[in-house]
Write a protein that holds these residues in place. Sequence first.
Motif, short mmCIF file in Angstrom:
data_model
loop_
_atom_site.label_atom_id
_atom_site.label_comp_id
_atom_site.label_asym_id
_atom_site.label_seq_id
_atom_site.Cartn_x
_atom_site.Cartn_y
_atom_site.Cartn_z
N ASN A 144 -27.86 27.07 -54.50
CA ASN A 144 -27.78 27.41 -55.92
C ASN A 144 -29.09 27.13 -56.63
O ASN A 144 -29.92 26.35 -56.14
CB ASN A 144 -26.64 26.62 -56.56
N ASP A 145 -29.27 27.73 -57.79
CA ASP A 145 -30.49 27.55 -58.56
C ASP A 145 -30.75 26.10 -58.95
O ASP A 145 -31.90 25.70 -59.13
CB ASP A 145 -30.47 28.42 -59.82
N ASP A 146 -29.69 25.28 -59.05
CA ASP A 146 -29.88 23.88 -59.42
C ASP A 146 -30.27 22.99 -58.24
O ASP A 146 -30.45 21.79 -58.38
CB ASP A 146 -28.62 23.33 -60.10
N GLY A 147 -30.40 23.58 -57.05
CA GLY A 147 -30.78 22.83 -55.86
C GLY A 147 -29.61 22.35 -55.03
O GLY A 147 -29.80 21.81 -53.94
N SER A 148 -28.40 22.53 -55.52
CA SER A 148 -27.23 22.18 -54.71
C SER A 148 -27.03 23.27 -53.65
O SER A 148 -27.58 24.36 -53.77
CB SER A 148 -25.98 22.04 -55.59
N ALA A 149 -26.27 22.95 -52.63
CA ALA A 149 -26.05 23.91 -51.55
C ALA A 149 -24.65 23.75 -50.98
O ALA A 149 -24.02 22.69 -51.13
CB ALA A 149 -27.08 23.70 -50.44
N LEU A 150 -24.18 24.78 -50.32
CA LEU A 150 -22.90 24.74 -49.61
C LEU A 150 -23.13 25.03 -48.14
O LEU A 150 -23.89 25.93 -47.79
CB LEU A 150 -21.93 25.78 -50.17
N TYR A 151 -22.47 24.25 -47.30
CA TYR A 151 -22.43 24.49 -45.86
C TYR A 151 -21.00 24.85 -45.52
O TYR A 151 -20.07 24.27 -46.07
CB TYR A 151 -22.88 23.24 -45.09
N MET A 152 -20.82 25.81 -44.64
CA MET A 152 -19.48 26.27 -44.30
C MET A 152 -19.34 26.34 -42.78
O MET A 152 -20.25 26.78 -42.09
CB MET A 152 -19.23 27.66 -44.90
N THR A 153 -18.18 25.91 -42.29
CA THR A 153 -17.89 26.06 -40.86
C THR A 153 -17.32 27.46 -40.65
O THR A 153 -16.93 28.15 -41.60
CB THR A 153 -16.86 25.02 -40.39
#
Length: 97
Positions: free
Chosen positions: A48-57
Amino acid sequence: MRRVSAGIGVALSVAATPALAEMIDGYPDAIVCRVSDFRSIGYLHRVNDDGSALYMTLGQELAQVTPDGVFHRQGAKDCDGKTLKQLEADGQAFEFE
């Protein structure tokens, strides 16, 4: 970070240089965590633009990285609360080649 070959060995007639960096700079391509009695692999899904991220299995389970680089996955005692740099140092962060 550890490098993992993402493809099946194929003979190419053109010389290729393997990728030496993450697909998205600063975020490992995959992270391996122990959940209960198995190891789970989360693949970078979104930054995301705020630097957060998602990891998905592949089973659609999610983990989140906060903007300050801290990984959160409930039940993943060997990953939850570690920074991406700690996961890298512990051999749990991987890059595709």
